[in-house]
Design a protein around this motif. Structure first.
Motif: not given
Length: 268
Positions: A83, A18-19, A22
């Motif tokens: 993304e 998660t994340g 980014g």
């Protein structure tokens, strides 16, 4: 055909955390303009059709938007590809979810095939074979990598080196995770039999950043992220020391950050 090694490696890469995608997109560098110039020169084309293998979040794909007729990013991770699509507005750039050795693209459909900071994750023979298949005669394949740590200040660089030592060497990181050493990319390109000429050249990029960017670069290393999510602390991995050193040296300033690029290319 995609082997089980590739699928297992993707699962252990940290790209799906998660994340992660980014943070990767915000902190990793984009290739220097000179790289695009060199590849167009070697391929003898002004507006090439480009395929970017292992395109990740599109950092190595998007820079071609203003230079190319068409750009296709090939990425196996659905999180990274999502993304890339969210961050890309150019109409001549698209992304497909596939492994580099099985792109599904047409024979001879590319003038230039690139592989940025990714070939060491891939099976060389099928990947190089696929690159040659989708290249037209005289087209160029280029595997390029940047060196860690970034050049910014010797104390920060030393702390970054120590972080890599703690994360990899001291913790018994399996060297087979990246079993295809970057130093042998040129040798493999030559030995593949798919390219009439191969060589290496060296370039550099210059970007701006401060403490957050430097630490973000460290946290964009997938295996390190996996260790952190598994319970290893930033102190144990040297991330905390890197942050403290960068804060002491830079404070709130943004400075120039240089990265050296090693480009191994083959002409079909």
């Amino acid at each position: 055909m995609v082997d089980q090694w590739s699928e297992a490696l993707l699962g252990a890469s940290g790209y799906g955390e998660t994340g992660f995608a980014g943070g990767f997109d915000a902190n990793r560098p984009s290739p220097p303009e000179a790289l695009l110039d060199v590849l167009c020169l070697e391929a003898h084309v002004e507006r090439p059709r480009v395929v970017d293998l292992g395109s990740g979040t599109g950092l190595s794909t998007r820079p071609w938007a203003d230079r190319a007729e068409e750009v296709v990013g090939v990425e196996a991770s659905p999180e990274m590809r999502a993304e890339a699509e969210a961050a890309t507005a150019a109409g001549n750039v698209r992304f497909v979810q596939a492994y580099a050795q099985a792109t599904g693209l047409a024979d001879g459909s590319a003038d230039i095939v690139t592989c940025s900071q990714a070939l060491h994750w891939m099976e060389p023979e099928p990947t190089l074979s696929e690159a040659a298949r989708i290249l037209r005669p005289g087209g160029v394949f280029a595997a390029y990598d940047y060196d860690w740590p970034p050049v910014v200040h010797w104390e920060i660089e030393a702390a970054f080196d120590e972080m890599l030592r703690l994360a990899w060497v001291e913790r018994g990181h399996d060297p087979n995770r990246m079993r295809y050493a970057k130093e042998r990319h040129l040798e493999r390109i030559k030995a593949s039999g798919h390219f009439r000429y191969a060589r290496e050249t060296v370039l550099h990029s210059k970007e701006r950043g401060g403490v957050g960017r430097i630490v973000g670069m460290a946290l964009s290393l997938g295996p390190l992220t996996v260790m952190l999510h598994s319970g290893t602390t930033e102190e144990e991995l040297g991330v905390a020391a890197l942050r403290e050193t960068a804060q002491r040296v830079l404070g709130d300033r943004e400075v120039d950050i240089y990265l050296g690029y090693r480009v191994r290319l083959g002409v079909k």
